[in-house]
Design a protein around this motif. Structure first.
Motif, mmCIF file in Angstrom:
data_model
loop_
_atom_site.group_PDB
_atom_site.id
_atom_site.type_symbol
_atom_site.label_atom_id
_atom_site.label_comp_id
_atom_site.label_asym_id
_atom_site.label_seq_id
_atom_site.Cartn_x
_atom_site.Cartn_y
_atom_site.Cartn_z
ATOM 1 N N VAL A 1 0.843 -1.196 0.000
ATOM 2 C CA VAL A 1 0.000 0.000 0.000
ATOM 3 C C VAL A 1 0.876 1.243 0.000
ATOM 4 N N THR A 2 0.599 2.146 -0.944
ATOM 5 C CA THR A 2 1.395 3.369 -1.061
ATOM 6 C C THR A 2 0.492 4.544 -1.421
ATOM 7 N N PRO A 3 0.899 5.762 -1.073
ATOM 8 C CA PRO A 3 0.154 6.936 -1.546
ATOM 9 C C PRO A 3 0.323 7.065 -3.058
ATOM 10 N N HIS A 4 -0.710 7.496 -3.753
ATOM 11 C CA HIS A 4 -0.622 7.668 -5.200
ATOM 12 C C HIS A 4 0.501 8.644 -5.575
ATOM 13 N N GLU A 5 0.685 9.667 -4.752
ATOM 14 C CA GLU A 5 1.638 10.722 -5.092
ATOM 15 C C GLU A 5 3.077 10.221 -5.148
ATOM 16 N N THR A 6 3.398 9.192 -4.383
ATOM 17 C CA THR A 6 4.790 8.712 -4.324
ATOM 18 C C THR A 6 4.939 7.283 -4.830
ATOM 19 N N ALA A 7 3.867 6.711 -5.379
ATOM 20 C CA ALA A 7 3.893 5.302 -5.780
ATOM 21 C C ALA A 7 4.928 5.013 -6.858
ATOM 22 N N GLN A 8 5.311 6.028 -7.631
ATOM 23 C CA GLN A 8 6.272 5.819 -8.708
ATOM 24 C C GLN A 8 7.669 6.321 -8.366
ATOM 25 N N SER A 9 7.913 6.618 -7.099
ATOM 26 C CA SER A 9 9.265 7.015 -6.715
ATOM 27 C C SER A 9 10.203 5.825 -6.906
ATOM 28 N N LYS A 10 11.468 6.093 -7.124
ATOM 29 C CA LYS A 10 12.425 5.038 -7.486
ATOM 30 C C LYS A 10 12.516 3.955 -6.417
ATOM 31 N N LYS A 11 12.552 4.360 -5.156
ATOM 32 C CA LYS A 11 12.723 3.362 -4.091
ATOM 33 C C LYS A 11 11.493 2.482 -3.942
ATOM 34 N N ILE A 12 10.291 3.060 -4.110
ATOM 35 C CA ILE A 12 9.076 2.260 -3.982
ATOM 36 C C ILE A 12 8.914 1.350 -5.188
ATOM 37 N N VAL A 13 9.232 1.851 -6.369
ATOM 38 C CA VAL A 13 9.190 1.002 -7.565
ATOM 39 C C VAL A 13 10.170 -0.158 -7.412
ATOM 40 N N ALA A 14 11.356 0.130 -6.867
ATOM 41 C CA ALA A 14 12.347 -0.927 -6.658
ATOM 42 C C ALA A 14 11.822 -1.990 -5.700
ATOM 43 N N PHE A 15 11.208 -1.556 -4.593
ATOM 44 C CA PHE A 15 10.693 -2.502 -3.601
ATOM 45 C C PHE A 15 9.518 -3.290 -4.158
ATOM 46 N N ARG A 16 8.611 -2.616 -4.865
ATOM 47 C CA ARG A 16 7.460 -3.294 -5.447
ATOM 48 C C ARG A 16 7.909 -4.334 -6.480
ATOM 49 N N THR A 17 8.847 -3.938 -7.341
ATOM 50 C CA THR A 17 9.343 -4.851 -8.368
ATOM 51 C C THR A 17 10.009 -6.070 -7.744
ATOM 52 N N TRP A 18 10.768 -5.837 -6.680
ATOM 53 C CA TRP A 18 11.436 -6.954 -5.981
ATOM 54 C C TRP A 18 10.422 -7.909 -5.374
ATOM 55 N N LEU A 19 9.398 -7.366 -4.720
ATOM 56 C CA LEU A 19 8.369 -8.217 -4.112
ATOM 57 C C LEU A 19 7.678 -9.093 -5.152
ATOM 58 N N LEU A 20 7.319 -8.497 -6.282
ATOM 59 C CA LEU A 20 6.575 -9.218 -7.298
ATOM 60 C C LEU A 20 7.440 -10.189 -8.085
ATOM 61 N N ALA A 21 8.756 -10.040 -7.977
ATOM 62 C CA ALA A 21 9.667 -10.892 -8.742
ATOM 63 C C ALA A 21 10.324 -11.974 -7.895
ATOM 64 N N LEU A 22 9.880 -12.144 -6.641
ATOM 65 C CA LEU A 22 10.441 -13.208 -5.825
ATOM 66 C C LEU A 22 10.240 -14.543 -6.526
ATOM 67 N N PRO A 23 11.216 -15.440 -6.462
ATOM 68 C CA PRO A 23 11.131 -16.713 -7.185
ATOM 69 C C PRO A 23 10.012 -17.593 -6.663
ATOM 70 N N PRO A 24 9.568 -18.569 -7.448
ATOM 71 C CA PRO A 24 8.497 -19.484 -7.020
ATOM 72 C C PRO A 24 8.835 -20.121 -5.682
ATOM 73 N N GLY A 25 7.778 -20.223 -4.853
ATOM 74 C CA GLY A 25 8.005 -20.757 -3.509
ATOM 75 C C GLY A 25 8.183 -19.663 -2.497
ATOM 76 N N GLN A 26 8.463 -18.409 -2.966
ATOM 77 C CA GLN A 26 8.590 -17.294 -2.055
ATOM 78 C C GLN A 26 7.607 -16.189 -2.378
ATOM 79 N N ASP A 27 7.038 -16.209 -3.589
ATOM 80 C CA ASP A 27 6.113 -15.131 -3.917
ATOM 81 C C ASP A 27 4.682 -15.479 -3.547
ATOM 82 N N THR A 28 4.478 -16.680 -2.957
ATOM 83 C CA THR A 28 3.183 -17.008 -2.377
ATOM 84 C C THR A 28 3.417 -17.547 -0.983
ATOM 85 N N PHE A 29 2.528 -17.231 -0.081
ATOM 86 C CA PHE A 29 2.712 -17.636 1.304
ATOM 87 C C PHE A 29 2.190 -19.053 1.510
ATOM 88 N N VAL A 30 2.830 -20.029 0.857
ATOM 89 C CA VAL A 30 2.403 -21.418 1.015
ATOM 90 C C VAL A 30 3.603 -22.273 1.353
#
Length: 291
Positions: free
Chosen positions: A262-291
């Motif tokens: 969850v991020t504010p719309h105004e800062t959602a595209q800042s470099k650090k948040i984009v980096a963190f979001r991209t990293w979260l969504l790119a975690l390898p299989p077995g880590q990107d789902t809580f199973v």
């Protein structure tokens, strides 16, 4: 008398509109409505006491004051971007931080060594207007008003216990002779839901229980053999992989809600948040789902 500085949102809106010469394109870039951008510009003009744009029939144009003001705003934006992108403060639940996020953070720090990550573990909802938190990982339906919610993953609900205790469990009916471990709050109904799905009588859910306010405490109690915990994949994945816990029954319930960044719309595209979001969504299989 101290001088009141203009709002940072107003400065960002001014720079975006001046660059695009369009309220619509600026709003798209900032991921807010055109009305919000227009309001921010009018507020900034009121704070400064001068018009920054000329509203002409053929479109927008910078006023003389706007032309003089723009270079300083861009310099301020660059300074803020350099400063802001060096520290990333994430708010999340204590159990999510300890049982899931922290074990995985080294890979983010390795990929983005210039970003200083700070974790704020709290059950309180974040007030982004205070400016101390950049993003939050929260559980829900992703419909937080005025905020951007990026779906990360969903949970599964199922009992877990120590390997030794599992030897005494052949069917769900055997749970009647064991202490049930659970977490209070939004997930307090997990045992009832799972037992109902398993075809067990409602009375079984009313037997001996230990209730904790933190999932990590309930999971540790299960590891210690104090009872059977109604686990959520978020909190038990690592303990299952390490063999500290096992799953005694095959039935798993899919949760209708999930975890979101969850991020504010105004800062959602800042470099650090984009980096963190991209990293979260790119975690390898077995880590990107809580199973």
């Amino acid at each position: 008398m101290p001088v009141r500085l203009p709002s940072l949102n107003g400065l960002r809106a001014f720079e975006a509109v001046a660059r695009h010469m369009s309220f619509t394109k600026a709003a798209e870039e900032l991921n807010v409505t055109q009305t919000a951008v227009s309001h921010q510009i009018r507020r900034l003009e009121a704070e400064l006491g001068v018009p920054l744009f000329l509203r002409l029939n053929e479109g927008l144009a910078l006023s003389e004051d706007g032309q003089a003001y723009l270079p300083g705003v861009r310099a301020t934006e660059q300074l803020l971007e350099s400063r802001d992108n060096s520290v990333l403060t994430i708010s999340t639940l204590v159990s999510v931080a300890s049982k899931w996020l922290l074990p995985r953070l080294p890979s983010f720090q390795q990929a983005f060594p210039t970003i200083d990550v700070r974790i704020s573990a709290s059950t309180e909802l974040v007030d982004f207007r205070k400016g101390t938190i950049d993003a939050a990982i929260r559980y829900g339906r992703g419909d937080w008003k005025g905020l951007r919610g990026d779906f990360l993953m969903s949970d599964e609900i199922f009992p877990v216990c120590s390997p030794a205790l599992a030897k005494t469990l052949r069917t769900p009916a055997d749970l009647a002779s064991h202490t049930l471990l659970q977490v209070s709050g939004a997930t307090a109904g997990d045992w009832s839901a799972w037992l109902r799905a398993a075809g067990q009588p409602a009375q079984l859910a009313e037997g001996p229980r230990l209730t904790f306010d933190l999932a990590m405490m309930a999971v540790q109690a299960a590891v210690d053999g104090q009872g059977v915990c109604i686990g959520r994949s978020t909190y038990v994945e690592d303990d299952l992989q390490a063999g500290r816990l096992v799953v005694p029954f095959d039935l798993r319930l899919k949760d209708e809600q999930g975890f979101y960044l969850v991020t504010p719309h105004e800062t959602a595209q800042s470099k650090k948040i984009v980096a963190f979001r991209t990293w979260l969504l790119a975690l390898p299989p077995g880590q990107d789902t809580f199973v």
